[in-house]
Design a protein around this motif. Structure first.
Motif, PDB file in Angstrom:
ATOM      1  N   TYR A  71      62.078  33.456 -86.928  1.00 29.34           N
ATOM      2  CA  TYR A  71      60.870  33.346 -86.126  1.00 29.34           C
ATOM      3  C   TYR A  71      59.877  34.414 -86.579  1.00 29.34           C
ATOM      4  O   TYR A  71      60.266  35.483 -87.044  1.00 29.34           O
ATOM      5  N   PRO A 120      57.623  34.068 -79.853  1.00 27.68           N
ATOM      6  CA  PRO A 120      58.089  33.801 -81.210  1.00 27.68           C
ATOM      7  C   PRO A 120      57.829  32.347 -81.604  1.00 27.68           C
ATOM      8  O   PRO A 120      57.979  31.440 -80.790  1.00 27.68           O
ATOM      9  N   GLN A 127      56.672  36.513 -84.782  1.00 29.71           N
ATOM     10  CA  GLN A 127      56.021  36.780 -83.511  1.00 29.71           C
ATOM     11  C   GLN A 127      54.828  37.690 -83.740  1.00 29.71           C
ATOM     12  O   GLN A 127      54.961  38.760 -84.341  1.00 29.71           O
ATOM     13  N   LEU A 145      58.930  29.418 -84.335  1.00 26.61           N
ATOM     14  CA  LEU A 145      59.976  29.079 -85.288  1.00 26.61           C
ATOM     15  C   LEU A 145      59.397  28.838 -86.675  1.00 26.61           C
ATOM     16  O   LEU A 145      58.433  28.092 -86.847  1.00 26.61           O
ATOM     17  N   GLN A 150      68.132  30.888 -87.306  1.00 28.20           N
ATOM     18  CA  GLN A 150      66.702  30.600 -87.242  1.00 28.20           C
ATOM     19  C   GLN A 150      65.915  31.859 -87.577  1.00 28.20           C
ATOM     20  O   GLN A 150      66.335  32.966 -87.298  1.00 28.20           O
ATOM     21  N   THR A 172      65.042  26.721 -89.726  1.00 29.90           N
ATOM     22  CA  THR A 172      66.467  26.784 -89.371  1.00 29.90           C
ATOM     23  C   THR A 172      67.265  26.517 -90.633  1.00 29.90           C
ATOM     24  O   THR A 172      67.012  25.525 -91.325  1.00 29.90           O
TER      25      THR A 172
END
Lengths: 110, 117
Positions: A35, A43, A37, A45, A33, A48
């Motif tokens: 992320y 975080p 932030q 997403l 994944q 994936t």
């Protein structure tokens, strides 16, 4: 020893430039994944990736999972100041707990 | 609608004074995690619950405890906060993490920033 390595650690670019950040491991991950932030937030997403060799696109972001499922890359086209943040890759090797890479801190200057 | 909620967003406590951080989820996920994130570092897993089963990371200090009274709620208790415990505390959930379902994703709350005076 980090299960996931990320490079570069820091990246500062001008608005409109392209960039690629990398996530690497010696372990095989069934999925990874990515992320983003932002300061003071959790975080969020982005994507994936599951299949070796898979490429996923999310607007100006292109994510690739390596054929051997040990590495991944994130390419941003025409970066904007809103892309600024900490980019984290994470995954669960062999059904173990999720682990995070150390992150790439991106700064896009207007 | 928020799926993982953390309260409060900012918490100030005094050195040695117990503090509790809370997390709730509307996703009905089996797994809930607590992470500690210090400035300019990646999140570090403290522990997680798989349903009611508590799993502590080996290097999590005894000062940190957790409770999960039901599926929706999970608490992080810091018994005697030290200055080094000042950090962002992140709660996350996932549906499952068993190998067959290892494509599962974690969903994070906005975090609680803890200050220790």
């Amino acid at each position: 020893t980090q299960l996931l390595e990320q490079s570069p650690q820091f990246l500062s670019i001008q608005e409109g430039e392209n960039l690629t950040v990398y996530c690497n491991s010696s372990s095989v991950f069934s999925s990874l994944q990515w992320y983003r932030q932002e300061p003071g937030e959790g975080p969020v997403l982005l994507v994936t990736v599951v299949t070796g060799g898979e490429v996923k696109k999310l607007k100006r972001l292109t994510f690739q999972f390596g054929d051997a499922r040990k590495d991944s890359s994130l390419h941003i086209t025409a970066a904007q100041p809103g892309d600024t943040g900490l980019y984290l890759c994470a995954g669960a090797p062999g059904g173990q707990n999720f682990v995070f890479g150390p992150g790439t801190r991106l700064s896009v200057l207007p | 609608d928020a799926m993982v909620i953390q309260n409060p967003r900012y918490q100030v406590t005094q050195f040695g004074k117990p503090v509790t951080l809370s997390c709730s989820q509307t996703l009905n996920h089996n797994v809930m995690y607590w992470y500690q994130q210090k400035s300019s570092q990646a999140p570090k897993l403290l522990f997680h619950y798989y349903d009611k089963d508590f799993n502590n990371e080996a290097d999590t200090p005894d000062n940190f405890q957790s409770r999960r009274p039901n599926t929706s709620f999970c608490f992080l208790d810091i018994r005697s906060p030290g200055l080094g415990d000042a950090a962002m505390y992140l709660c996350a959930t996932s549906r499952d993490f068993r190998e067959l379902l290892s494509t599962d994703t974690q969903y994070f709350g906005p975090g609680t920033r803890l200050t220790v005076l």
